[in-house]
Design a protein around this motif. Sequence first.
Motif, PDB file in Angstrom:
ATOM      1  N   CYS A 172       0.660  -1.079   0.184  1.00  0.00           N
ATOM      2  CA  CYS A 172       0.053  -0.022   0.100  1.00  0.00           C
ATOM      3  C   CYS A 172       0.744   1.290   0.093  1.00  0.00           C
ATOM      4  O   CYS A 172       0.299   2.270   0.529  1.00  0.00           O
ATOM      5  CB  CYS A 172      -1.059   0.030   1.221  1.00  0.00           C
ATOM      6  N   GLY A 173       2.111   1.121  -0.228  1.00  0.00           N
ATOM      7  CA  GLY A 173       2.943   2.478  -0.432  1.00  0.00           C
ATOM      8  C   GLY A 173       3.290   3.108   0.984  1.00  0.00           C
ATOM      9  O   GLY A 173       3.728   4.112   0.930  1.00  0.00           O
ATOM     10  N   SER A 176       6.672   4.773   1.074  1.00  0.00           N
ATOM     11  CA  SER A 176       6.709   6.072   0.398  1.00  0.00           C
ATOM     12  C   SER A 176       6.138   7.096   1.674  1.00  0.00           C
ATOM     13  O   SER A 176       6.709   8.317   1.739  1.00  0.00           O
ATOM     14  CB  SER A 176       5.834   6.213  -0.729  1.00  0.00           C
ATOM     15  N   GLU A 177       5.228   6.801   2.144  1.00  0.00           N
ATOM     16  CA  GLU A 177       4.104   7.593   3.205  1.00  0.00           C
ATOM     17  C   GLU A 177       5.213   7.818   4.350  1.00  0.00           C
ATOM     18  O   GLU A 177       5.087   8.717   5.028  1.00  0.00           O
ATOM     19  CB  GLU A 177       3.015   6.831   3.513  1.00  0.00           C
ATOM     20  N   ASN A 183       4.390  10.270  -3.704  1.00  0.00           N
ATOM     21  CA  ASN A 183       3.796   8.878  -4.394  1.00  0.00           C
ATOM     22  C   ASN A 183       2.592   9.253  -5.125  1.00  0.00           C
ATOM     23  O   ASN A 183       1.452   8.492  -4.607  1.00  0.00           O
ATOM     24  CB  ASN A 183       3.720   7.771  -3.381  1.00  0.00           C
ATOM     25  N   ARG A 190       0.141   1.603  -9.180  1.00  0.00           N
ATOM     26  CA  ARG A 190      -0.327   0.672  -8.117  1.00  0.00           C
ATOM     27  C   ARG A 190      -0.160  -0.652  -8.273  1.00  0.00           C
ATOM     28  O   ARG A 190       0.045  -1.231  -9.219  1.00  0.00           O
ATOM     29  CB  ARG A 190      -1.548   0.835  -7.439  1.00  0.00           C
ATOM     30  N   HIS A 211      -5.587   2.909  -5.312  1.00  0.00           N
ATOM     31  CA  HIS A 211      -5.024   3.669  -4.095  1.00  0.00           C
ATOM     32  C   HIS A 211      -6.108   4.075  -3.099  1.00  0.00           C
ATOM     33  O   HIS A 211      -5.759   3.769  -1.905  1.00  0.00           O
ATOM     34  CB  HIS A 211      -4.611   5.068  -4.769  1.00  0.00           C
ATOM     35  N   GLU A 214      -6.648   0.922  -0.787  1.00  0.00           N
ATOM     36  CA  GLU A 214      -5.422   0.520  -0.258  1.00  0.00           C
ATOM     37  C   GLU A 214      -5.764   1.218   1.387  1.00  0.00           C
ATOM     38  O   GLU A 214      -5.240   0.425   2.060  1.00  0.00           O
ATOM     39  CB  GLU A 214      -4.173   1.370  -0.728  1.00  0.00           C
ATOM     40  N   ARG A 261      10.036   6.740 -10.354  1.00  0.00           N
ATOM     41  CA  ARG A 261       9.160   7.315  -9.248  1.00  0.00           C
ATOM     42  C   ARG A 261      10.238   7.865  -8.439  1.00  0.00           C
ATOM     43  O   ARG A 261      11.452   7.785  -8.277  1.00  0.00           O
ATOM     44  CB  ARG A 261       8.244   6.122  -8.459  1.00  0.00           C
TER      45      ARG A 261
END
Length: 283
Positions: A172-173, A176-177, A183, A190, A211, A214, A261
């Motif tokens: 779920c990224g 990056s968070e 992102n 995704r 997204h 997620e 990215r």
Amino acid sequence: FYRCTGIFLLLTSSLIFAEGGKILVIPQDGSHWLSMRPVVGKLRQNGHEVVVVVPSTSLYLKSKEPQNYTVKVYPIPYTEEHIAVVLNSFVSAHFIEQSVLNIIITMYQSMSEIFRFFFTNCKSLLHNEDMMQYLRESKFDVVFTDPIMMCGPIIAEYLSVPSVYFLRGFPCGMDSEATQCPNPPSYVPRLFLNNSDSMTFAQRVKNMLIHMLEFIYCKPVFAQFEELAYKIFQKKMTSTDLLSRGSVWLMRYDFVFEFPRPVMPNMVFIGGINCDQKKKLSQ
């Protein structure tokens, strides 16, 4: 005399600064450990004091061969047969050909099951008073961990020491968070969709919907670790909060083979360190 004394002091100080540190390793069973194990062995060869904390039952964490690092074992309420069934079920879910929606449902079910299993492992470790006392008294300099199951970040926060992450990616990224890395779903593909970074408008819309999904997909999976962290620290901490404490993220893939990215300065790519190192084939 003064020149010789100066050289001696310089050499002495360099030896002091080059002294190895105390590294606590919180690994993850399966292919994650097969990738991490050579790095742990190399750290010990380079003069660091390395302690690896493993559960009493595992597939790969307890090697029958002699190791050059210290292994500390804590009990868990599972057998090797049960672990094998859980991991095989999780792996098999990745290779079933089906629609995107069914892939998401199947993956969610298998991920929830394996996270419940490893949550029990982490809980067993954190509630083991003897082991936690040993970790506190050992005064480690850093925690080296695969953070996918959150136990390593929780222990690093508990011991108030820096942490180095060793991972392939995060659901779920969340990586990056946690690193405050941009992102944007309109540009970064995704999981599950197999899109490139050059998406049509329809693909971007679909990317945005995934997204949004997620938030529902990952929140329940990591909620149990957040609840465990609350009991340990007596304050509310999200999984992202815990992950954000990571000092360095060692990413086990090559950026050249990924879609473009943004990345952050503490995200280091170490592509090629994956799974077990096999011997060369004979002639």
